[in-house]
Design an enzyme around this catalytic site. Structure first.
Site, PDB file in Angstrom:
ATOM      1  N   LYS A 279       0.774  -0.988   0.135  1.00  0.00           N
ATOM      2  CA  LYS A 279       0.142   0.181  -0.055  1.00  0.00           C
ATOM      3  C   LYS A 279       0.954   1.273   0.050  1.00  0.00           C
ATOM      4  CE  LYS A 279      -3.583  -1.773   2.999  1.00  0.00           C
ATOM      5  NZ  LYS A 279      -4.733  -1.724   2.261  1.00  0.00           N
ATOM      6  N   ASP A 290      -7.568  -3.208  11.039  1.00  0.00           N
ATOM      7  CA  ASP A 290      -8.228  -4.085   9.893  1.00  0.00           C
ATOM      8  C   ASP A 290      -8.446  -5.408  10.624  1.00  0.00           C
ATOM      9  OD1 ASP A 290      -8.763  -4.380   7.106  1.00  0.00           O
ATOM     10  OD2 ASP A 290      -6.967  -5.331   6.714  1.00  0.00           O
ATOM     11  N   ASP A 349      -2.738  -7.598  -1.451  1.00  0.00           N
ATOM     12  CA  ASP A 349      -3.491  -6.641  -0.738  1.00  0.00           C
ATOM     13  C   ASP A 349      -5.115  -7.164  -0.479  1.00  0.00           C
ATOM     14  OD1 ASP A 349      -3.773  -4.424   1.094  1.00  0.00           O
ATOM     15  OD2 ASP A 349      -4.088  -2.816  -0.533  1.00  0.00           O
ATOM     16  N   GLU A 351      -6.205  -9.882   1.045  1.00  0.00           N
ATOM     17  CA  GLU A 351      -5.770 -10.869   1.922  1.00  0.00           C
ATOM     18  C   GLU A 351      -6.791 -11.276   2.715  1.00  0.00           C
ATOM     19  OE1 GLU A 351      -5.875  -7.764   4.674  1.00  0.00           O
ATOM     20  OE2 GLU A 351      -5.234  -7.673   2.554  1.00  0.00           O
ATOM     21  N   ARG A 353     -10.162 -11.837   2.494  1.00  0.00           N
ATOM     22  CA  ARG A 353     -10.815 -12.876   1.822  1.00  0.00           C
ATOM     23  C   ARG A 353     -10.194 -14.297   1.967  1.00  0.00           C
ATOM     24  NH1 ARG A 353     -11.472  -9.397  -3.460  1.00  0.00           N
ATOM     25  NH2 ARG A 353     -10.946  -7.897  -1.811  1.00  0.00           N
TER      26      ARG A 353
END
Length: 505
Positions: A279, A290, A349, A351, A353
């Protein structure tokens, strides 16, 4: 050296109590909750106790700009007597949502005070009174590691009354616990990631289990490898702090084989750099939150026994830290998830799921519940669709499950907007190399949901993508700036309702 308790230490919350009839003396500060219809019925008697014409006070405050919009405040000092000030707080249209805002305003005003007495509308219904208590708890939230100027402590007690002889403490107690779930989830999410890693999540889950009458099982990296949790392992490979899979189980007293069974799956990414698909700097800021989905599952599980939920619930937290390194997983890697399904990685990115796919597959194969709900701060795309701090995204394969969750969202104030699971977009996550890819250029929140849907099998399933309500830009109503702990009050409200699985299947 002091040793940490093996039970979770819940935060120190303000006491919220009910007073039948107006107190003879009360606190030094009295709060009058004013709706669009004017002062509460008990205001006349309260004014006589205080030696203040509250009708006249309200007129004067209106003339100087006060209106009873939800959460608006106006204070008035008293120069004689035991009571030193009166606070008018707006209750808006009198809905639970507006009274939750009013409760939060009371809490903010009360910081540093020992006690407040608050007069509400006579005959206030249970849902609305509960919302006041939730607002007081949520509006009291604070988190700091400052060593100077740490701020005022939460108000010690808020005593509510409508002037009648009724007894309503049970309603307030439920509101306190529901508000506490939001506080705990927010506290988890705002904890910095130099402290918080997958092992930290497992430790807090173990403590919560001991405090809340739950069973807990934790998979470390060796057990994850032995059991085939390829998604969680892949995402965690780049970090020196290994991943964990956490299972919390709640079984109500008197449960039988016919007792409905629900599984929650939470994304527990304790920090997300994006991995090798790094990112930009701005995109990493706030990524300590997150793991909001996993933290909300933990907070929800902690309240089920106290609130008497009548369904069996298993909470699964899929926790990893997504870091770039020489051992990190790569674009074009193929991952084999729990149960055997494969994914070709196109973006490291994407990740969340990948770890949640393992949790969903485990739930389907090993637990076979009546319904599965996963919860995550999954995509930035949902914020493009729904904006910020208004609605969270809801995807579902079962209409009754979607309706029950949406109803709980309206009651809790964490509202959901149902999004389509358009099968036409399935081709956007197809690949000749594996069963699917983890990222596409298409509608991001929908393709992410379609990716997860494949792991839920035939079990009624809902996916909550709450990135749109996970971060408050300011101190406003029941939220403080930063992580909101989105989803904990929603899930707790749903699971402790009378018939949470009604119509599902």
């Amino acid at each position: 050296m002091a040793r940490r308790s093996n039970t979770f230490t819940f935060p120190t919350l303000p006491a919220v109590s009910w007073q039948p009839g107006l107190p003879v003396h009360g606190a030094p500060t009295w709060v009058i909750v004013v709706g669009e219809g004017g002062l509460p019925a008990a205001a006349k008697e309260a004014g006589e106790r205080l030696g203040v014409d509250l009708d006249r006070l309200y007129e004067v405050q209106q003339a100087t700009g006060f209106s009873p919009t939800a959460g608006a405040t106006a204070s008035y000092p008293l120069l004689t007597g035991e009571v030193t000030e009166v606070l008018l707080v707006g209750a808006g249209d009198g809905s639970a949502k507006d009274l939750r805002h009013a409760g939060a305003a009371i809490a903010r005003f009360g910081r540093g005070k020992d006690e407040l007495t608050a007069v509400v509308a006579e005959g206030i219904d249970d849902a609305t009174l509960q919302a006041v208590a939730e607002g007081v708890v949520l509006g009291s939230f604070s988190y700091t590691q400052k060593t100077v100027d740490t701020g005022k402590p939460v108000v010690g007690r808020v005593t509510l009354t409508d002037g009648s002889a009724s007894e309503r403490q049970t309603v307030l107690d439920r509101g306190i616990v529901l508000g506490r779930t939001g506080w705990v989830a927010r506290q988890f999410a705002i904890t910095p990631s130099n402290e918080k890693d997958p092992s930290w999540m497992a430790a807090r889950s173990t403590e919560l289990a001991a405090s809340s009458g739950l069973e807990v099982t934790v998979w470390d990296e060796k057990q994850l490898a032995a059991d085939g949790f390829g998604g969680i392992l892949a995402v965690g490979k780049g970090s020196t702090r290994p991943p964990r899979f956490i299972r919390l189980d709640y079984v109500p007293a008197g449960a039988t084989k016919k007792t409905p069974y629900v599984v929650l799956v939470g994304k527990g990414i304790t920090y997300d750099t994006g991995g090798l698909s790094l990112k930009p700097r701005e995109g990493m800021v706030s990524m300590k939150r997150d793991m909001t989905g996993g933290g909300s599952v933990m907070a929800t599980m902690s309240a089920l026994r106290e609130l008497g939920a009548n369904v069996r619930v298993t909470g699964l937290i899929c926790s990893a830290e997504n870091m770039p390194s020489g051992t990190a997983y790569r674009p074009d890697d193929v991952i084999r998830h729990y149960g055997g399904r494969t994914t070709e990685v196109k973006n490291t990115d994407a990740e969340g799921r990948l770890v949640m796919a393992d949790g969903l597959a485990y739930a389907v194969k090993e637990l076979k519940p009546d319904a599965i709900v996963d919860i995550a701060t999954l995509t930035g795309a949902i914020k493009v669709s729904l904006g910020s701090m208004l609605y969270g995204g809801l995807f579902a394969t079962d209409d009754a499950l979607a309706d029950n969750l949406a109803d709980a969202g309206r009651v809790s104030g964490e509202e959901l907007w149902r999004m389509p699971l358009a099968e036409q977009y399935q081709e956007l996550i197809s690949t000749p190399i594996a069963d699917s890819v983890n990222s596409s250029k298409g509608p991001g929140s929908i393709t992410a949901a379609l990716f997860l849907k494949a792991f839920a099998g035939d079990i009624p399933w809902a996916h909550l993508d709450l990135s749109s309500i996970a971060e408050s830009p300011a101190d406003r109503f029941e939220y403080s700036v930063g992580a909101t702990g989105a989803g904990a009050r929603l899930l707790t409200t749903w699971l402790t309702s009378e018939t949470p699985t009604s119509g599902i299947g």
